[in-house]
Write a protein that holds these residues in place. Structure first.
Motif, short mmCIF file in Angstrom:
data_model
loop_
_atom_site.label_atom_id
_atom_site.label_comp_id
_atom_site.label_asym_id
_atom_site.label_seq_id
_atom_site.Cartn_x
_atom_site.Cartn_y
_atom_site.Cartn_z
N LEU A 160 39.27 41.77 38.59
CA LEU A 160 40.19 42.36 39.87
C LEU A 160 38.79 43.03 39.99
O LEU A 160 39.32 44.06 41.53
CB LEU A 160 41.10 42.70 38.63
N GLY A 161 38.92 43.58 39.90
CA GLY A 161 36.99 44.80 40.72
C GLY A 161 36.64 44.03 41.58
O GLY A 161 36.27 44.56 42.44
N ARG A 172 47.61 39.33 55.48
CA ARG A 172 47.24 38.87 54.14
C ARG A 172 48.57 38.40 53.78
O ARG A 172 49.36 39.06 53.83
CB ARG A 172 46.75 40.12 53.79
N ASN A 173 48.65 37.86 52.74
CA ASN A 173 49.89 37.23 52.04
C ASN A 173 49.58 37.20 50.54
O ASN A 173 48.54 37.49 49.47
CB ASN A 173 50.26 35.75 52.21
N LEU A 174 50.77 38.04 49.43
CA LEU A 174 50.39 38.01 48.45
C LEU A 174 50.71 36.23 47.15
O LEU A 174 50.88 35.97 47.91
CB LEU A 174 51.98 38.95 47.82
N TYR A 175 49.88 36.80 46.96
CA TYR A 175 48.75 35.45 45.77
C TYR A 175 49.86 34.60 45.80
O TYR A 175 49.86 33.40 45.85
CB TYR A 175 48.07 35.85 44.86
N PHE A 176 51.03 35.31 45.07
CA PHE A 176 52.50 34.50 43.65
C PHE A 176 52.59 33.15 45.30
O PHE A 176 53.33 32.46 44.38
CB PHE A 176 53.19 35.57 43.39
N ASP A 227 44.83 38.66 33.66
CA ASP A 227 43.79 37.22 33.91
C ASP A 227 44.03 35.55 34.97
O ASP A 227 44.66 35.02 34.43
CB ASP A 227 44.14 36.59 32.69
N ASP A 228 46.13 36.55 34.86
CA ASP A 228 46.61 35.32 35.47
C ASP A 228 47.12 35.90 37.17
O ASP A 228 47.75 36.47 37.20
CB ASP A 228 48.48 35.03 34.70
#
Length: 692
Positions: free
Chosen positions: A408-409, A296-300, A128-129
């Motif tokens: 997430l799906g 594409r870059n990692l979300y964090f 959820d985060d």
């Protein structure tokens, strides 16, 4: 999911299982997850018939060693508690007393003389985060407690080697350390990185980080493995020196050590915390409209622009992260235990593995800012061939996303929908995957991907509708209605009597008139009837509903065996049968297309056709798959058959024959596993019983 020569991949192992000398709860699996977060941050303790934390090196999911060592000194005597190091200095082995795993943690207790060490490996699962879920880091926490009521002097040490950054140990690496401020951090990377490439499934760019709080009594050192470890064994602390002789990974094995002096202890100490992680940027490249590509870059990275910032935040969050993990673990345990204890243990072993095949990404705008509204989740087809977002790997994993966070799906499907909506993919059915080799999501503009036309089209329709039903979010259905209808038209033409083709179980070969594949197609048509109703097209909805209902009536005649009460594997072959796991979609979507008699008939049949380690996938072979057995368990009409499937998977997972991460394809007679089917995200399907 492809293996070129299936028979060649059976690993025949001894069936004699040694008893382990420690308490293992809920059971001792083939491999215990240590730091399992992404396709490239993946460290496991191989078990076979039993290995303590200090009996073997941690390995990457492929089985390649990633050096990770741990020592403790108690009253001047040194003990190894992790890894299998050889050091020209005197030390003993701590004695493992117990091991325990949950959905997010693996916890070991070892005795080092009069002191017990508790070593906790936490790979957070934070569905959820999105920021926390996307951080490619894991924790190791070590606490000590006196066992004789007396006070003891205790120091703790750990290191990682440069093996964490490449799949080729002959390559040169370089490193640097940050030794001032509140965090001690070692950073290591290839001297000549190759962006967006792999060797032996390891990424060939980015950096590994090993870090700990820079508190009183903390020391550091880099250098040759034997030298750094001997320094601690002999002195109880490190020399605060840095080796600057950059070299090959296997040239005097450079390691990156951190130590803490816990002082004199009696009761259990506050844990000393280490974090291990791997950051690379960009994460993937993705094909876009017009045929160009987009990094594409990692979300964090949208929140933590520097590695120092994310390391500091991650380490500082340990206590809270552990609390959240315990809450998550407890909820999973409660939910799964309502079915059975065996089921709860299988689910707990599956969760880290399933999530660790995925990476959350963002794109950037033309100004270089992160586009926070453009989220795509990518999944590597671990083991079998390394594809990107393989539809028939996402589908068996789908239950874990419906259970933990359906959004997430949606982010998983977005990349597939968006690519096909560009028109670059020429076939009338759904694409098999987004790219033949992770991390390059370059599509298949030639249409020459592995063709599973009924399989993938049905999967996409089922997943799209199940997400919408679960969340009430119809945005995908609206935006991609044309694609969904196009795939339905194909299913109308080819699913009642499927042409000779492969299904998700492609290792078994192609086959015409597959009974179970026809179910997938019919359920897909039924799903489109519901989708059309959601979109307000009542005429189309009625038409597709009528077709699906008509197909079920015809299918019942085609698929019935004349020699027993069961469905056939393929039409007309009455001696054949298989797991009809595709009926799961009918139940998931609440379509009620297939009569109850079919479910009860199949349930009764499976009950009398189980081997030592489960029910075969079909009559062509004695092998089976864990995901499809638990899909079938979810739709069984009695608990006896349901529990046969569940107990068989748990029995196999704990039989001591194998030493890799949770496999999903194995022989039901011998328990032998298919090499190349390990650590795959399809174990997310083990949560199937939690989403019906």
């Amino acid at each position: 999911m492809h293996l070129s020569s299936f028979a060649a991949f059976w690993l025949l192992l001894a069936t004699v299982v040694r008893a382990i000398s420690w308490t293992a709860t809920p059971f001792n699996p083939s491999s215990i997850p240590l730091a399992v977060r992404t396709p490239y941050l993946s460290a496991w303790l191989p078990q076979g018939s039993g290995a303590a934390l200090n009996d073997a090196w941690a390995t990457f999911w492929t089985g390649m060693i990633v050096g990770w060592a741990g020592f403790v000194k108690v009253d001047g005597a040194a003990y190894v508690f992790m890894g299998a190091p050889s050091v020209p200095a005197t030390f003993s082995k701590a004695t493992q007393k117990s091991s325990h795993f949950t959905s997010t943690q693996s916890i070991f207790v070892l005795s080092a003389g009069p002191v017990d060490l508790t070593v906790t490996f936490l790979s957070p699962v934070e569905p959820d985060d999105l920021v926390k879920q996307s951080i490619p880091f894991a924790y190791m926490a070590v606490s000590a407690a006196s066992t004789d009521g007396l006070s003891h002097s205790v120091q703790v040490y750990s290191d990682i080697s440069a093996e964490w950054v490449s799949g080729d140990n002959s390559l040169n690496v370089k490193w640097n350390s940050t030794t001032t401020g509140s965090i001690l951090t070692h950073q290591v990377q290839l001297a000549d990185p190759a962006v967006l490439t792999e060797i032996n499934d390891h990424t060939q760019y980015g950096s590994a980080f090993y870090s700990t709080p820079n508190i009183e009594g903390a020391t550091f050192q880099t250098g040759a493995d034997v030298a750094v470890r001997a320094q601690f064994i002999n002195n109880g602390k490190l020399a605060n020196t840095l080796d600057t002789n950059f070299r090959a990974i296997s040239n005097n094995w450079p390691v990156f050590g951190l130590a803490h002096d816990l002082g004199t202890i009696t009761s259990a100490t506050t844990p000393v915390v280490f974090s291990v992680g791997h950051i690379r940027d960009p994460a993937l490249t993705y094909i876009i409209a017009g045929g160009g590509t987009q990094n594409r870059n990692l979300y964090f990275l949208s929140k933590f622009p520097t590695s120092a910032a994310v390391v500091s935040s991650f380490l500082g969050d340990f206590t809270a992260a552990l609390s959240r993990a315990k809450t998550f673990d407890g909820q999973v345990q409660t939910d799964a235990s309502k079915i059975s204890a065996d089921y709860a243990s299988v689910v707990a072993l599956s969760i880290r593995q399933a999530f660790a095949a995925t990476e959350l990404t963002l794109s950037k705008t033309s100004t270089g800012a992160f586009n926070m509204s453009d989220i795509i989740l990518f999944m590597k087809e671990i083991s079998s061939d390394g594809n990107v977002n393989t539809v028939d790997v996402i589908f068996p994993a789908w239950p874990i996303f419906l259970y933990t966070n359906p959004a997430l799906g949606k982010y998983l499907l977005e990349g597939l929908f968006r690519y096909q909506a560009t028109g670059l993919y020429p076939n009338k059915w759904s694409v098999h995957d987004l790219g033949s080799s992770y991390p390059k999501a370059l599509g298949h503009n030639d249409g020459a991907d592995e063709a599973m036309p009924v399989e993938e089209s049905g999967n996409m329709l089922i997943m799209a509708l199940s997400y919408a039903q679960k969340t009430g979010d119809h945005s995908h259905l609206t935006r991609y209605a044309g694609l969904l209808d196009q795939w339905t038209q194909f299913l109308i033409a080819d699913s009642l009597i499927p042409a000779n083709q492969i299904s998700t179980d492609d290792f078994a070969g192609s086959l015409a008139n597959q009974t179970n594949l026809a179910i997938k197609g019919i359920v897909g048509i039924g799903a489109m009837s519901k989708i059309a109703a959601i979109l307000g097209d009542t005429a189309q909805s009625a038409n597709y509903s009528s077709i699906a209902t008509s197909y079920v009536t015809q299918w019942q005649k085609f698929s019935a065996s004349t020699t027993g009460a069961h469905l056939t594997l393929s039409y007309g072959d009455s001696s054949s049968w298989g797991l009809s796991y595709n009926l799961f979609g009918d139940k998931l979507l609440k379509l009620n297309l297939f009569p109850a008699s079919i479910y009860s008939e199949q349930t009764a049949w499976y009950q009398t056709h189980a081997n030592a380690f489960g029910v075969p996938l079909d009559t062509r072979h004695t092998y089976t798959k864990t995901d499809w057995q638990l899909f079938t368990a979810a739709i069984a009409t009695n608990t006896t058959t349901r529990d046969i499937f569940i107990s068989a998977v748990k029995k196999w997972a704990s039989d001591g024959q194998n030493n890799g991460p949770f496999g999903d394809l194995y022989d039901t007679v011998s328990g032998a596993i298919a090499v190349g089917f390990r650590a795959r995200p399809v174990v997310g399907g083990h949560l199937a019983l939690l989403v019906l």
